[in-house]
Structures are given as C-alpha cells and as structure tokens.
Scaffold this motif. Structure first.
Motif, mmCIF file in Angstrom:
data_model
loop_
_atom_site.group_PDB
_atom_site.id
_atom_site.type_symbol
_atom_site.label_atom_id
_atom_site.label_comp_id
_atom_site.label_asym_id
_atom_site.label_seq_id
_atom_site.Cartn_x
_atom_site.Cartn_y
_atom_site.Cartn_z
ATOM 1 N N GLY A 195 0.860 -1.053 -0.034
ATOM 2 C CA GLY A 195 -0.001 0.139 -0.232
ATOM 3 C C GLY A 195 0.814 1.229 0.046
ATOM 4 N N PRO A 196 0.255 2.290 -0.322
ATOM 5 C CA PRO A 196 1.004 3.815 -0.312
ATOM 6 C C PRO A 196 1.882 3.966 0.925
ATOM 7 N N GLN A 197 0.928 3.785 1.920
ATOM 8 C CA GLN A 197 1.565 4.072 3.460
ATOM 9 C C GLN A 197 2.950 3.263 3.516
ATOM 10 N N PHE A 224 -1.954 -0.929 -7.102
ATOM 11 C CA PHE A 224 -0.957 -1.622 -6.224
ATOM 12 C C PHE A 224 -1.787 -2.490 -5.487
ATOM 13 N N ASP A 225 -2.967 -2.071 -5.226
ATOM 14 C CA ASP A 225 -3.780 -2.939 -4.117
ATOM 15 C C ASP A 225 -5.175 -3.001 -4.616
ATOM 16 N N ALA A 226 -5.920 -4.056 -3.966
ATOM 17 C CA ALA A 226 -7.522 -4.063 -4.330
ATOM 18 C C ALA A 226 -8.292 -2.912 -4.423
ATOM 19 N N GLU A 227 -7.771 -1.892 -3.232
ATOM 20 C CA GLU A 227 -8.469 -0.609 -3.132
ATOM 21 C C GLU A 227 -8.184 0.416 -3.910
ATOM 22 N N LEU A 242 0.896 4.610 -7.414
ATOM 23 C CA LEU A 242 2.115 5.274 -7.205
ATOM 24 C C LEU A 242 1.992 6.651 -6.721
ATOM 25 N N ALA A 243 0.836 7.296 -7.389
ATOM 26 C CA ALA A 243 0.590 8.676 -7.134
ATOM 27 C C ALA A 243 0.230 8.940 -5.452
ATOM 28 N N ASP A 244 -0.840 7.912 -5.302
ATOM 29 C CA ASP A 244 -0.953 8.086 -3.976
ATOM 30 C C ASP A 244 0.196 8.085 -2.766
ATOM 31 N N ALA A 245 1.102 7.042 -3.137
ATOM 32 C CA ALA A 245 2.341 6.959 -2.345
ATOM 33 C C ALA A 245 3.273 8.196 -2.134
#
Length: 224
Positions: A88-90, A118-121, A125-128
């Motif tokens: 996840g981004p976190q 990157f995940d089911a949600e 990469l933009a979120d990260a």
C-alpha cells in the motif's frame, strides 16, 4: 530532492535505466543513494530485479524491494494471482522516509505508469508520492504518440497535487525520425515541465564504467 519518484507513461519505457543514470550522477557527486522498488513483477525469486539492475549500472547504491510477484502484470493483479500480500501507499511512503533518513537521495521506481493499481483498493504510485510529499519524474517515449500519454500523465499529476521536475526520454533512438525530433520541442508543453534528458537507446547494455561516465551527459537541470 531527498526523495524522487520515477514513473513512466507506459511499460518498457526506460524507467530503470533512467533511474540508474540519475543514481550514477548522484554517486559521482559524492552523494549516498538508495533505490526503492515497491513492487517487482515478472521476476522469479532467484532472479535480479530492477533495483539490482540499477546497482549494476550505477554502482554502490542501497536497494530495497517491498514485494515481488512472479507474473509480469500490474502489482494488484500479480499479487492476487500469486496469493501474496499487496503493497500500500503508506508502506511505500514509510520505506522511502526511512531510507531518506540515512541517504542523500532516494529514488522510488514505480511499476508501469503512474496510475497502475498496487492493491485491491485501487491505490497507485501517485497515492504513495502524495503521502511522501515527493516530486515525480516522468519517463516518456521518444516517438509518435508520446505527447498524448505525456499530457495525460501530467494531468493526473496535477489532479493528485503532485509536482514534477520534468520529463526524460527513456530511450532516444540513434536515428530519430521526424516525430521524435519534433517531440523534443513539444514535450515540455505537453508535460507542463522541462525536458531534463535523453537516455540513448541501448544505454543499459553499455559496460557499467562507460555508463557511469556518460550518464551526466544524458541529463540536465536538477538531474545532471
């Protein structure tokens, strides 16, 4: 730029070689460099991945992978098919921050383009990059069609509130056609950011010592 995310307008576009060139320049300047690959796909457990390739070309960098999936798919799909946890981004932002505490430069190389899941949600990469409050370098193609994909990526960056230092052509042909030559002038307008370099086609096949010596000549501005 203590942390710099590197994305592309597609796959097989030159992100890894571009990352290696930036790392090589930073190392030559005496800076310590770490390379973070959040999700490596399409590589078996015993095979070297993109981070290892950056180390081979650039030299003594710290490398870290957060996840590896065997099939060459988007990370979320590859993880689901392999029955493995996603990243996840976190987790990505925290890993980048930890590396930045002990390195002058951290390069975070994405998988595919900016909005690959990157995940089911549906995190990307933009979120990260937004969590890390880090700029995003965009690696682009040289020829016909690149202006559209570059403009779309730039639009997505703006929607996420992300800054970009510019774009780099990830594989500049030895004999560029008319479209490629014209794109050198048009890419900054499409990206809303400067053109910061051209990596020669086949640069990744050069001997590492040659690669490291030449890298600074391929990049400009804050990169070279």
């Amino acid at each position: 730029m203590a942390v710099l995310f590197v994305t592309g307008t597609g796959t097989e576009i030159g992100k890894t070689v571009t990352t290696a060139a930036i790392a090589a320049v930073a190392l030559a300047e005496g800076r310590s460099v770490a390379v973070l690959k959040p999700a490596q796909t399409g590589v078996a457990a015993h095979e070297p991945g993109d981070a290892a390739e950056v180390e081979r070309l650039a030299g003594a960098v710290t490398t870290l992978e957060l996840a590896r999936y065997p099939e060459p798919l988007a990370p979320a799909t590859a993880a689901a098919r392999a029955g493995l946890p996603t990243v996840g981004p976190q987790e990505i932002a925290e890993a980048a921050a930890k590396l930045a505490a002990s390195h002058d430069l951290v390069l975070v190389e994405g998988a595919g383009g900016l909005l690959v899941r990157f995940d089911a949600e549906g995190h990307t990469l933009a979120d990260a990059a937004r969590l890390a409050a880090a700029p995003v370098l965009v690696v682009v193609q040289a020829g016909l069609g690149t202006l559209n994909t570059t403009a779309l990526t730039a639009l997505a960056l703006r929607q996420y509130g992300l800054d970009s230092p510019g774009v780099v052509v990830g594989s500049w042909p030895a004999e560029p056609d008319l479209a490629a030559r014209c794109n050198l002038a048009d890419l900054p307008q499409a990206a809303g950011a400067p053109l910061l370099g051209r990596i020669p086609e086949g640069a990744g096949t050069l001997p590492p010592t040659t690669f490291r010596t030449a890298a600074a000549g391929w990049l400009s501005g804050p990169l070279g």
